[in-house]
Scaffold this active site. Structure first.
Site, PDB file in Angstrom:
ATOM      1  CB  CYS A 195     -19.213 -41.035  17.423  1.00  0.00           C
ATOM      2  SG  CYS A 195     -20.762 -41.593  18.095  1.00  0.00           S
TER       3      CYS A 195
ATOM      4  CG  HIS B 198     -22.000 -37.476  17.058  1.00  0.00           C
ATOM      5  ND1 HIS B 198     -21.552 -38.402  16.548  1.00  0.00           N
ATOM      6  CD2 HIS B 198     -21.280 -36.444  16.771  1.00  0.00           C
ATOM      7  CE1 HIS B 198     -20.223 -38.241  16.002  1.00  0.00           C
ATOM      8  NE2 HIS B 198     -20.389 -36.815  16.125  1.00  0.00           N
TER       9      HIS B 198
END
Length: 369
Positions: free
Chosen positions: A32, A311
């Site tokens: 990510c 994330h």
């Protein structure tokens, strides 16, 4: 993804920009950090256009060696030439190349998006410089008569005398800082210039980008053990030091230093501070008379309460619409949603989605490129 793809097309309707593509990127376990930065760079239009030009000019040489630049150019070309307007692409070759090139990104640990951006831009510059030097030496060796006519190039042999090559990566992202030190005894000012591809700013609770930039350029007094050696006085003297932006870049990338090493804890901690970043930014701490004006077009967001897990997602402005990219998923968001990523005004908060890397493009009279 077909459903969300068509959902985005429905949301934009007739306003779907001609020729634009909105594609999510597949996540390979922990990529990510890479996907969020790639989306921000894809929607950095001048960079994208130059990369696509590079691809079309170089694809004829099929035997060209694969590197991060060719993999990135290939990925951006793949996205921009899709028949569908929306969907998902797997940046497999690029990620494989990245891991092959740098062992830091090989593990399945949580990676730092800023570290990746920094590595990528510097790597692209290195590749372009090597290619330019190879082309130049080829040209020189193929025209010996011209070489003799111009005399021996002894001046060029000394690296310090060579003009540094300015690549299209530099033209987009490179700015110039000047570090001024004023001796408090003789008032002599020593200035040293240094280039930058992004600015890393210290942050404080309930602050703004403007105040962080002011702190970045604030005057610091060098005394006690930190005295400055003044060439004119030929001795250590008290001095004042400050950093100014001498030449602002076309694309200003600001990295907020949200991960701080806390000595007492013996580890890094994430600063959840609320730092307001405006949609339009005026750079007033430059050496130029006029303020440089910038418009925000992308934000890489870190989601999570600590530095070692979490994330990354990105917010991107494209054709006056804001979009939210979370790996494979892409959705349209209202401009007002951007301010929910400023950070938390309290120390402990359930909101852990914070702006981490900001991308601004120069606008109006301030755009001198």
């Amino acid at each position: 993804m077909g459903a969300t793809g068509s959902k985005l097309e429905k949301a934009l309707g007739d306003q779907f920009p001609e020729g634009e593509r909105y594609f999510g990127l597949e996540n390979f376990g922990n990529t990510c950090y890479c996907n969020s930065v790639l989306q921000a760079l894809y929607f950095c239009v001048p960079f994208r256009e130059q990369l696509l030009d590079y691809y079309s000019n170089n694809k004829s040489s099929g035997d060209a060696e694969e590197n991060l630049l060719t993999c990135l150019a290939d990925l951006f070309t793949q996205i921009s030439s899709q028949k569908k307007k929306t969907g998902v692409i797997a940046p497999k070759r690029f990620v494989q190349r990245l891991k092959k090139q740098n062992e830091i990104f090989r593990s399945y640990m949580h990676q730092d998006a800023h570290e990746f951006l920094n590595f990528l831009l510097n790597e692209l510059v290195d590749i372009l410089e090597k290619e330019a030097h190879a082309t130049k030496s080829d040209a020189e060796s193929s025209s010996p008569s011209e070489k003799i006519a111009n005399g021996p190039k002894t001046g060029q042999a000394n690296g310090s005398q060579k003009e540094p090559l300015v690549t299209w990566v530099h033209k987009n992202f490179q700015g110039l800082l000047t570090n001024e030190t004023r001796c408090l005894r003789c008032e002599t000012v020593t200035a040293r210039d240094e280039t930058f591809l992004d600015l890393s700013l210290d942050i404080e609770q309930n602050s703004s980008i403007t105040s962080c930039l002011k702190n970045f350029s604030s005057t610091e007094t060098l005394n006690a053990e930190d005295k400055f050696f003044c060439d004119k006085c030929c001795s250590l003297q008290e001095a004042q030091k400050r950093m100014k932006i001498k030449k602002p870049p076309h694309i200003l990338v600001i990295h907020l230093k949200r991960f701080k090493y806390i000595e007492q804890l013996g580890r890094y901690k994430k600063l959840l501070y609320r730092v307001v970043f405006p949609l339009e930014l005026k750079l007033s701490n430059t050496m130029e008379d006029a303020d440089s004006e910038y418009s925000l077009f992308a934000v890489v967001v870190h989601v999570g309460s600590g530095p070692n897990h979490g994330h990354y997602v990105s917010l991107v402005k494209s054709h006056n619409h804001w979009l939210f990219f979370d790996d494979e998923n892409v959705e349209m968001i209202d401009e007002s949603v951007v301010q929910t990523f400023f950070g938390s005004a309290q120390e402990y908060s359930s909101n852990t989605d914070h702006g981490y890397i900001l991308f601004y493009e120069s606008i109006g009279a301030g755009n001198k490129s």
